[in-house]
Design an enzyme around this catalytic site. Sequence first.
Site, mmCIF file in Angstrom:
data_model
loop_
_atom_site.group_PDB
_atom_site.id
_atom_site.type_symbol
_atom_site.label_atom_id
_atom_site.label_comp_id
_atom_site.label_asym_id
_atom_site.label_seq_id
_atom_site.Cartn_x
_atom_site.Cartn_y
_atom_site.Cartn_z
ATOM 1 N N PHE A 28 3.032 10.748 40.405
ATOM 2 C CA PHE A 28 1.899 10.270 39.605
ATOM 3 C C PHE A 28 1.216 9.036 40.186
ATOM 4 O O PHE A 28 0.244 8.549 39.619
ATOM 5 C CB PHE A 28 2.297 10.014 38.149
ATOM 6 C CG PHE A 28 3.513 9.142 37.953
ATOM 7 C CD1 PHE A 28 3.507 7.801 38.294
ATOM 8 C CD2 PHE A 28 4.664 9.675 37.404
ATOM 9 C CE1 PHE A 28 4.619 7.006 38.091
ATOM 10 C CE2 PHE A 28 5.788 8.886 37.200
ATOM 11 C CZ PHE A 28 5.761 7.549 37.539
ATOM 12 N N LYS B 157 1.011 4.206 27.515
ATOM 13 C CA LYS B 157 1.668 5.410 27.016
ATOM 14 C C LYS B 157 1.289 5.608 25.550
ATOM 15 O O LYS B 157 1.183 4.650 24.779
ATOM 16 C CB LYS B 157 3.182 5.322 27.179
ATOM 17 C CG LYS B 157 3.845 4.139 26.509
ATOM 18 C CD LYS B 157 5.338 4.120 26.789
ATOM 19 C CE LYS B 157 6.016 2.908 26.177
ATOM 20 N NZ LYS B 157 7.467 2.863 26.461
ATOM 21 N N ARG C 219 4.172 -4.842 34.653
ATOM 22 C CA ARG C 219 3.766 -4.065 33.477
ATOM 23 C C ARG C 219 2.264 -4.257 33.302
ATOM 24 O O ARG C 219 1.782 -5.368 33.111
ATOM 25 C CB ARG C 219 4.516 -4.550 32.233
ATOM 26 C CG ARG C 219 4.343 -3.628 31.034
ATOM 27 C CD ARG C 219 5.276 -4.013 29.913
ATOM 28 N NE ARG C 219 6.679 -3.857 30.254
ATOM 29 C CZ ARG C 219 7.330 -2.701 30.219
ATOM 30 N NH1 ARG C 219 6.709 -1.595 29.888
ATOM 31 N NH2 ARG C 219 8.614 -2.661 30.539
ATOM 32 N N LYS D 184 3.229 12.671 29.517
ATOM 33 C CA LYS D 184 4.357 11.781 29.800
ATOM 34 C C LYS D 184 5.615 12.642 29.887
ATOM 35 O O LYS D 184 6.097 13.158 28.877
ATOM 36 C CB LYS D 184 4.519 10.725 28.702
ATOM 37 C CG LYS D 184 5.598 9.702 29.017
ATOM 38 C CD LYS D 184 5.749 8.694 27.887
ATOM 39 C CE LYS D 184 6.699 7.571 28.300
ATOM 40 N NZ LYS D 184 8.036 8.075 28.713
#
Length: 313
Positions: free
Chosen positions: A153, A229, A223, A81
């Site tokens: 990404f 994450k 979302r 990340k």
Amino acid sequence: MPILHGQLSSLNQLLITCLTTKRLSYLLITQIVLFLLINSSLIVNAKAAQEDSKKQTVPAIQLPTQYRENIKVNEYYVSEKLDGIRAYWDGHKLLSKQGNIFTAPDWFVAHFPTQAVDGELWIARQAFEQVSSIVRTRDSQNPDWQLVKFMIFDLPTSQYPFGERVAAMQKLVTTTDSAYFKLIPQQKIKDSAALFNLLDKVVNAGGEGLMLHHQDALYQHIRSRDLMKLKRFEDAEATVIGYLPGKGKYQGLLGALQVETEDGIRFKIGTGFSDKERKNPPPIGSVITYRYTGKTRHNIPRFASFMRIRAVY
């Protein structure tokens, strides 16, 4: 076509003269007033249209959820990340997640592909403030953009599952003749033990955490539970509502911030500040990002530590 400001000024002067000298009829004066009002309205509308044309449509990007246990780790691609600035390449220009255009130099985006790409403007680990400062400038000739990479990404318009999008991105980067267009490495991890070992390695090296993306997931403009994450610390945002004075070595400086979350939870943040930030604390009303480890039974973040003022693009 609307008349110019100079013409409006002249007509205003004429109207004043007419009224003071009574040389024109009231009918003619009325016509001049209407003319002024109509053209003034046209100018205002033209300015509004010009401002609206500068506004961009907010890109419908995919957002992550928090890591969930009891998943099949080997079904996910794992990447670092990056602590950079989210950016969306629509095939012609770089947009922030709020839809604003980044004023990147032409040479930075010269060879970018014509398809939409999701990614992060990034320099290095623990260099968020530096990359933020560079990409927020309105100078399209800023040479500091040479330090920045667009780390991609995902492919937002692709209809294929993520595993196939990874292969497509690898090919795209290989065939794109740009030193500034790079792919965030994606890898498969066999189990949770290996995943957390990798997390420790990344965090100890100054990284922020990991991202997990399910191999079969389609790009969702919401979302998504298929994108997670994983960090050692959670982070969140709060609004600054007050200051507490420092004591001891911080006498005369900021001791702690009083903040409030969107849910109305109020608490203090007293760590994470540099000496410069204690001398010039975040303004009242500004939104800050903080990190924490769990919450109390009253929903107050534990061990909250200041990270930075939220940057809005």
